[in-house]
Design an enzyme around this catalytic site. Sequence first.
Site, PDB file in Angstrom:
ATOM      1  N   HIS A  91       0.821  -1.246   0.150  1.00  0.00           N
ATOM      2  CA  HIS A  91      -0.207   0.035   0.129  1.00  0.00           C
ATOM      3  C   HIS A  91       0.846   1.081   0.007  1.00  0.00           C
ATOM      4  O   HIS A  91       0.438   2.241  -0.423  1.00  0.00           O
ATOM      5  CB  HIS A  91      -0.808   0.020   1.113  1.00  0.00           C
ATOM      6  CG  HIS A  91      -1.958  -1.004   1.063  1.00  0.00           C
ATOM      7  ND1 HIS A  91      -3.403  -0.501   1.542  1.00  0.00           N
ATOM      8  CD2 HIS A  91      -2.321  -2.071   0.117  1.00  0.00           C
ATOM      9  CE1 HIS A  91      -4.144  -1.671   1.253  1.00  0.00           C
ATOM     10  NE2 HIS A  91      -3.624  -2.666   0.511  1.00  0.00           N
ATOM     11  N   HIS A 279      -1.699 -12.636  -1.907  1.00  0.00           N
ATOM     12  CA  HIS A 279      -2.928 -13.333  -1.326  1.00  0.00           C
ATOM     13  C   HIS A 279      -2.598 -14.510  -0.806  1.00  0.00           C
ATOM     14  O   HIS A 279      -3.628 -15.628  -0.352  1.00  0.00           O
ATOM     15  CB  HIS A 279      -4.297 -13.375  -2.077  1.00  0.00           C
ATOM     16  CG  HIS A 279      -5.049 -11.829  -1.987  1.00  0.00           C
ATOM     17  ND1 HIS A 279      -6.114 -11.632  -2.699  1.00  0.00           N
ATOM     18  CD2 HIS A 279      -4.477 -10.594  -1.300  1.00  0.00           C
ATOM     19  CE1 HIS A 279      -6.150 -10.235  -2.489  1.00  0.00           C
ATOM     20  NE2 HIS A 279      -5.437  -9.611  -2.015  1.00  0.00           N
TER      21      HIS A 279
END
EC number: 1.11.1.21
Length: 749
Positions: A91, A279
């Site tokens: 991020h 993920h």
Amino acid sequence: MGECPVNHANVAGGGTRNNDWWPNQLRLNILRQHQPASSPYSKEFDYAAAFKSLDYEALKKDITAVMTDSQDWWPADFGHYGGLFIRMAWHSAGTYRVFDGRGGGSQGQQRFAPLNSWPDNVSLDKARRLLWPVKQKYGDKISWADLLLLTGNVALESMGFKTFGFAGGRPDTWEADESAYWGGEKTWLGNDVRYGQGNEGVAGQGVVDGDESKKGHRDIHSRDLESPLAAAHMGLIYVNPEGPDGIPDPVAAGRDIRTTFGRMAMNDEETVALIAGGHTFGKTHGAAPAVNVSKEPEAAPLEQQGLGWSNKHGTGKGPDTITSGLEVIWTKEPTKWTHNFFEYLFKFEWELTKSPAGANQWVAKNTEPIIPDAFDPNKKHLPRMLTTDLALRFDPEYEKISRRFLENPDQFADAFARAWFKLLHRDLGPRSRWLGPEIPSEVLIWEDPVPAVNHPLVDEQDVTTLKRAILATGVAPAKLISTAWASASTFRGGDKRGGANGARIRLAPQKDWKVNNPPQLAEVLKALEGVQAQFNGASQSKKVSLADLIVLGGVAALEQAAGVSVPFTPGRTDASQEQTEVESFAHLEPHVDGFRSYGRGTSRVSTEQFLVDRAHLLTLTPPELAVLVGGLRVLGANYDGSSNGVFTTRPGKLTNDYFVNLLDMATAWKSVDGEVFEGNDRKTGEKKWTGTRADLVFGAHAELRAISEVYGSSSGQDKFVKDFVAAWSKVMNLDRYDLAQPGSSGPKL
């Protein structure tokens, strides 16, 4: 959290401000950011030198130790902070966008508003606090910007993944970057501006976009995201994980993913690898509805000391954590590198369900609970996926790549390693900025590589000879200046791309850009190539690159126009077409460039706003902006040779006539079409000048006029020439990270 608050304070900059009275006023604040005065370090502090003194391996060991040192105040999922730190690094870097090179992780901006309080960054305040003991120990030897990204790399390695490498070299900034446009929405998670008829967002407390009543009036399969944005909602890094506007449609989600990841410089294969690789680790958090979550860091009370999103559900941490509102654990071993993500994606059929927070997510059908709980070793869960995960199976192009990765784990691991490295380093700039022992030897095309210098450079006597040869070609000095400016001014301070090194102005796509006046450019390049061939053919060892000659041509013409010496430092090399990713470089093309009187404003963005934005990309201050525009105009550097803004009767001479005549009250200005203006003699009505909005703003805007008055005064000529030469030299060397950067207005970021 929610709508923008109002500042009622009557001290410390509170109250009604200029921007409240005149919201369309041209703002120069972005040209005054990141000055030495904002840094706690001295002007002499050299981050590269400090980094080189770092015990890099000891730092990595300390970061690795943090991974499994679970803290009671914020317990680690599965006893390992790896997933949290991967998200933190992702991020930080993932705000990058290709259109203007802004965003990204190279300034450590995740520490500051608005990024530190974005809904997508919930709990990353805790991740950074977990790292504070490490940062405290190593001090100025490691910046937050580098530490945030290195920690993500170490997290992957600590869980068994072999990364592609890592490079440091990101000095910290000390204030929020005001230059990036993150969207026009006034409410978190809104997208009604970027998509026109989008979602209005969350109008109160909350981190989940779940208002179904607003979701029937737009086509999520065909909408277009406004430029330069690379996120589908205000406050998100990429897309809504529930699906477009919270609609659980994997195919439509694939479209949003392709748009946003593409604008972050990732192709389909890199996108699939990043999503699946990221993920493979950790989990999402949605233990309860978002109404339990309190204010974000920037709105939190002082006693929380910069931490936000206080959670009143249960303990507010560990199994009670709320971040995205989704509750998904993707793999059976979420702290190890496995192939579970793709195995489960295709093995199971999936049905729609809701998280405890009410968010749309998917659960595997007809199977047993096999997924571990993050805190209870005796508890198991059914496999779950996000709508955006299923896009990797149901989007036709993503599915092809996903199935290939499913069948070829080594290909997947290599693709993820490379895509992750690109994610972290896309805005770090050329290799001359890279630091540390883990820099990979393989040079990648997205680095915009240039060859190393493999020959002796020209000396002062050679430079004098070459300048004479250039001027003897008969090419007009204005064309030489225009070409040098066109080459160097592609530089972008955000991602450090562009610039004169590489001479890519002679290659596709730059050679064909309208702003570069291709016929004129071809004429200049042909002449300079002749000079190069003659010199290199006569020299036994020393060589001169075309990149150097392009800049030197501008220097020679400028010296002739100004009658002063202009600095020049050789050392540039010439990139090849094979080293130049055409599609990637196309994003550097200016559609409006006030420095060269090219293009017009739009109904939304004025020409002068485009000018200030380009000045920011060039890391210019307001005085540098003014002196360069004024100088380029009188030197005749308009892209098409037009007379717009050429406020002088002696074009080709570096004089302060631009400012003298613009400020002359004997001239009355009138609009021709709102973009072009005529300056007429007040008494006779005789037409004297024409100029564009990018010219008249220097007389109309109070702050720019104040600067213009300095250069337009009777004592302003010498200062004007001196300042123009300094600003010109700065732009010519913006991409020369191999050089010291004297006179820089701020840190060389």
